[in-house]
Design an enzyme around this catalytic site. Structure first.
Site, short mmCIF file in Angstrom:
data_model
loop_
_atom_site.label_atom_id
_atom_site.label_comp_id
_atom_site.label_asym_id
_atom_site.label_seq_id
_atom_site.Cartn_x
_atom_site.Cartn_y
_atom_site.Cartn_z
CB THR A 1 5.64 10.09 3.04
OG1 THR A 1 5.84 11.07 4.04
CG2 THR A 1 4.34 9.36 3.28
CG ASP B 1 3.11 3.72 8.92
OD1 ASP B 1 3.96 4.12 8.10
OD2 ASP B 1 1.93 3.49 8.61
CE LYS C 1 5.61 4.20 3.47
NZ LYS C 1 4.73 4.34 2.28
CB THR C 2 2.38 -1.71 6.18
OG1 THR C 2 2.27 -0.29 6.37
CG2 THR C 2 1.88 -2.43 7.41
NE ARG D 1 -3.20 1.44 1.41
CZ ARG D 1 -2.24 2.04 2.11
NH1 ARG D 1 -1.95 3.31 1.89
NH2 ARG D 1 -1.55 1.37 3.01
P1 ADP Z 1 2.27 1.41 2.74
O1 ADP Z 1 2.60 0.86 4.09
O2 ADP Z 1 3.48 1.80 1.95
O3 ADP Z 1 1.26 2.54 2.79
P2 ADP Z 1 1.06 -1.19 2.30
O4 ADP Z 1 2.20 -2.08 2.62
O5 ADP Z 1 0.00 -1.04 3.35
O6 ADP Z 1 1.58 0.25 1.86
O7 ADP Z 1 0.42 -1.75 0.93
C1 ADP Z 1 -0.88 -1.41 0.54
C2 ADP Z 1 -1.54 -2.58 -0.16
O8 ADP Z 1 -0.91 -2.78 -1.41
C3 ADP Z 1 -1.45 -3.90 0.58
O9 ADP Z 1 -2.75 -4.38 0.83
C4 ADP Z 1 -0.77 -4.88 -0.33
O10 ADP Z 1 -1.65 -5.94 -0.61
C5 ADP Z 1 -0.57 -4.15 -1.62
N1 ADP Z 1 0.83 -4.21 -2.04
C6 ADP Z 1 1.81 -3.34 -1.71
N2 ADP Z 1 2.97 -3.65 -2.29
C7 ADP Z 1 2.74 -4.76 -3.00
C8 ADP Z 1 3.56 -5.59 -3.86
N3 ADP Z 1 4.85 -5.29 -4.07
N4 ADP Z 1 3.00 -6.64 -4.44
C9 ADP Z 1 1.70 -6.93 -4.23
N5 ADP Z 1 0.86 -6.20 -3.46
C10 ADP Z 1 1.37 -5.13 -2.86
#
Ligand code: ADP
Length: 334
Positions: free
Chosen positions: A158, A109, A64-65, A217
């Site tokens: 979430t 977030d 998401k981030t 992650r």
């Molecule tokens: P969320 O905000 O949903 O908790 P993040 O965007 O922080 O998740 O992603 C966590 C990690 O996973 C990041 O460091 C990123 O490198 C990796 N990641 C997430 N989605 C992808 C994707 N589609 N392809 C490659 N790496 C990803």
């Protein structure tokens, strides 16, 4: 800061940031979301306008981030980051909103954890690009309307169901992120290994991908732990044997269940006879917050058929009993 520097300092968050894809093209998996979002952004670019507000939902670590950062990057504008729990007063939000420049992306977030008054302020900001700043207290208080430049709100949660309807309705585009397939995680592990300079075999990568709980992650984190193991206890190459041994050491089981996942199932089967049991009771029994059980452990357990949500509570499935190596009780006779 470089990836090497971040790693040398053991800064997990900085390493994670360095592994993030920077454009939609670099994003692995989530094909539909990528296509839809790509269209939203392209259309906005052609019209020379800020894209519609975007809501991203899904369990932690699915990207998401990363997508929020990509939206800003693709639009060529800065991203401002904040989170629901950080906005305790409407005034906090007013300060953030009035500091935005035209077209910027504001990422909130855990948007479902914003305070009520802030939420109401946000409705107006999203719809009319205006906030009412309240001056004074009590009967003498007055609301001064303040124009804010058009911006794009990217909210992450979430579970979209946690948001009040009026807030959810104000997003022009909503995407739900799904857990990743093993072959997608495999691509992510390969990509990260390339960036980190880790040597790994196809089987080593597949082993990590298969135990990553469908979550990028986690895949990235496990890769780094397996690399440690390969470096200290083997010759540095991540093979299947190395990955297996390392993941066993870190208590990630063959299906990717971690300690929390297993303890939820364990308590559910051993202490509550397989349920049904309420999620709050379950959370107390495993010593975790209800939100953690509900938003982190459960989605994965449900999706993989270990746990069912029923109106009377959570129930362990036959697969859960089997995974714990226990005999399921005979079906109850009413
Ligand atoms: P969320 O905000 O949903 O908790 P993040 O965007 O922080 O998740 O992603 C966590 C990690 O996973 C990041 O460091 C990123 O490198 C990796 N990641 C997430 N989605 C992808 C994707 N589609 N392809 C490659 N790496 C990803």
């Amino acid at each position: 800061r470089s990836l090497t520097a971040a790693e040398a300092e053991g800064d997990e968050r900085a390493v994670e940031a360095a592994l993030r894809p920077r454009s939609l093209d670099e994003v692995v998996g989530q094909g539909r979301v990528r296509d839809q979002l790509g269209l939203v952004l392209e259309a906005a670019r052609q019209r020379g306008r800020a894209p519609d507000h975007v809501l991203l939902s899904g369990p932690p670590g699915l990207g998401k981030t990363t997508l929020a950062m990509i939206i800003a990057h693709e639009m060529g504008v800065p991203l401002r980051l904040t989170s629901g729990p950080a906005i305790t007063h409407a005034g906090d939000l007013a300060a953030i909103l009035s500091g935005l420049n035209e077209g910027e992306v504001l990422f909130v977030d855990e948007i479902h954890r914003m305070s009520r008054p802030a939420e109401e302020m946000l409705y107006l900001a999203m719809e009319d690009f205006r906030v009412d700043v309240i001056i004074g207290k009590g009967p003498g208080a007055t609301a001064i309307p303040l124009e804010i430049p058009p911006f794009t709100l990217v909210g992450a949660t979430t579970r979209a169901g946690l948001l009040p309807g009026p807030l959810r309705d104000r997003f022009g585009f909503t995407a739900h992120l799904e857990f990743y397939e093993p072959h997608e995680l495999d691509l992510i592990v390969h990509r990260s290994a390339g960036l980190l300079g880790v040597e790994l075999t196809e089987e080593g990568s597949a082993e990590i991908a298969g135990r990553s709980r469908g979550t990028p992650r986690i895949a990235n984190r496990l890769l780094r732990r397996v690399r440690d193991y390969a470096q200290v206890r083997a010759d540095g190459v991540v093979t299947r044997q190395v990955a297996e041994a390392a993941l066993d050491l870190y208590e990630v089981d063959a299906l990717g269940l971690d300690r929390l996942d297993r303890s939820v199932l364990d308590v559910l089967c051993r202490r509550f006879g397989g349920g049904p049991v309420g999620v709050s009771t379950l959370a107390v029994a495993v010593g975790e917050e209800r939100e953690t059980v509900e938003e982190v452990a459960e989605p994965f357990l449900v999706r993989n058929g270990f746990l069912a949500r029923t109106p009377r509570g959570r129930v362990a499935t036959a697969a859960a009993w089997a995974h714990l190596g226990l005999d399921a009780p005979p079906p109850a006779v009413d």
